[in-house]
Design an enzyme around this catalytic site. Structure first.
Site, PDB file in Angstrom:
ATOM      1  N   HIS A 197       0.841  -1.195   0.000  1.00 38.26           N
ATOM      2  CA  HIS A 197       0.000   0.000   0.000  1.00 38.26           C
ATOM      3  C   HIS A 197       0.878   1.248   0.000  1.00 38.26           C
ATOM      4  O   HIS A 197       1.960   1.259   0.589  1.00 38.26           O
ATOM      5  CB  HIS A 197      -0.920   0.002   1.222  1.00 38.26           C
ATOM      6  CG  HIS A 197      -1.986   1.048   1.175  1.00 38.26           C
ATOM      7  ND1 HIS A 197      -1.741   2.364   1.474  1.00 38.26           N
ATOM      8  CD2 HIS A 197      -3.306   0.965   0.848  1.00 38.26           C
ATOM      9  CE1 HIS A 197      -2.862   3.050   1.345  1.00 38.26           C
ATOM     10  NE2 HIS A 197      -3.825   2.224   0.958  1.00 38.26           N
TER      11      HIS A 197
ATOM     12  N   GLU B 259      -2.870   2.650  -7.342  1.00 43.88           N
ATOM     13  CA  GLU B 259      -3.124   3.790  -6.472  1.00 43.88           C
ATOM     14  C   GLU B 259      -2.325   4.995  -6.966  1.00 43.88           C
ATOM     15  O   GLU B 259      -1.121   5.079  -6.695  1.00 43.88           O
ATOM     16  CB  GLU B 259      -2.631   3.523  -5.050  1.00 43.88           C
ATOM     17  CG  GLU B 259      -3.269   2.432  -4.265  1.00 43.88           C
ATOM     18  CD  GLU B 259      -2.646   2.393  -2.875  1.00 43.88           C
ATOM     19  OE1 GLU B 259      -3.281   2.908  -1.947  1.00 43.88           O
ATOM     20  OE2 GLU B 259      -1.513   1.904  -2.729  1.00 43.88           O
TER      21      GLU B 259
END
Length: 241
Positions: free
Chosen positions: A84, A156
């Site tokens: 992430h 992302e």
């Protein structure tokens, strides 16, 4: 790092009661302390799966404060986030470490959700594809084809998360299409077509349906909007539409 066990259990129970699936899968990636209560809350809903937000690269050992893949499996997880943007940015996790985490997760039967994406500076420098390609080639693409097939990918754009800047559906689709082409070049057209590629850049109820209508966007990696059941359910409904 939101919601303790009591609030997380209440949110998960509401989602489990109201989310009907209809061909859409929901995966809840929650803090370690919430795994048990959320797992129990969603047990009756086969359309909702449980994920952790991170794991350690080692099997076990003297790593105080860390969580192993085996522990996550015992807690009922089927998935785990790896790479992430906040792990990369704040905790210095690089592609070499993330490859170890991917392999550790796969060894224990967890499906990794491998995250990647460029920063604002990298996009403004015209390096989006270069950065994304490196994040894939130095980790996920080093897996064997059968291992890679067990992943989910999540793009992302870091510059579109909490900055006030928003990626247009066209910008998101452009990168997703590029990623799918890179998968095809590495593993073949079949692998590319089968790989779920999620989008994670300020996904909300207002833009979900438009984003999910893009040809190469297969789902969302939802942040703040997942903390309110009505918003999260509306996003899922947007994907289903």
């Amino acid at each position: 790092m939101n919601l303790g066990p009591q609030a997380a259990q209440a949110l998960a129970a509401k989602l489990a009661a109201e989310f009907e699936g209809n061909g859409v899968e929901m995966i809840l990636a929650v803090p370690f302390v919430d795994l048990a209560v959320v797992g129990n809350a969603i047990k009756g809903n086969a359309a909702i799966a449980l994920a952790a937000q991170n794991l350690h690269a080692a099997e076990s050992g003297a790593y105080t404060g860390e969580i192993s893949a085996a522990m996550l499996v015992e807690c009922g997880c089927s998935h785990v986030l790896v790479g992430h943007s906040e792990r990369r940015q704040y905790f210095g996790e690089d592609n070499a470490l993330l490859l170890l985490k991917l392999r550790q997760a796969l060894k224990h039967g967890l499906a990794p959700i491998y995250c990647f994406g460029e920063t604002l500076a990298e996009r403004e420098e015209g390096r989006t594809f270069e950065v994304v390609k490196a994040q894939l080639e130095e980790a996920a693409f080093l897996l064997e084809e059968a291992e890679f097939a067990r992943l989910l990918l999540a793009y992302e754009p870091v510059w579109a998360i909490g900055t006030g800047k928003t990626a247009s559906p066209e910008q998101a689709q452009e990168v997703h299409a590029y990623v799918r082409a890179q998968i095809a070049a590495r593993f073949g057209a079949g692998s590319a077509a089968a790989m779920p590629i999620l989008y994670g850049g300020s996904v909300g109820a207002a833009n979900a349906a438009t984003l999910f209508a893009c040809a190469d966007i297969d789902g969302g990696l939802v942040g703040g909007a997942s903390l309110k059941s009505e918003d999260f359910l509306a996003i899922a409904a947007g994907f289903g539409s």
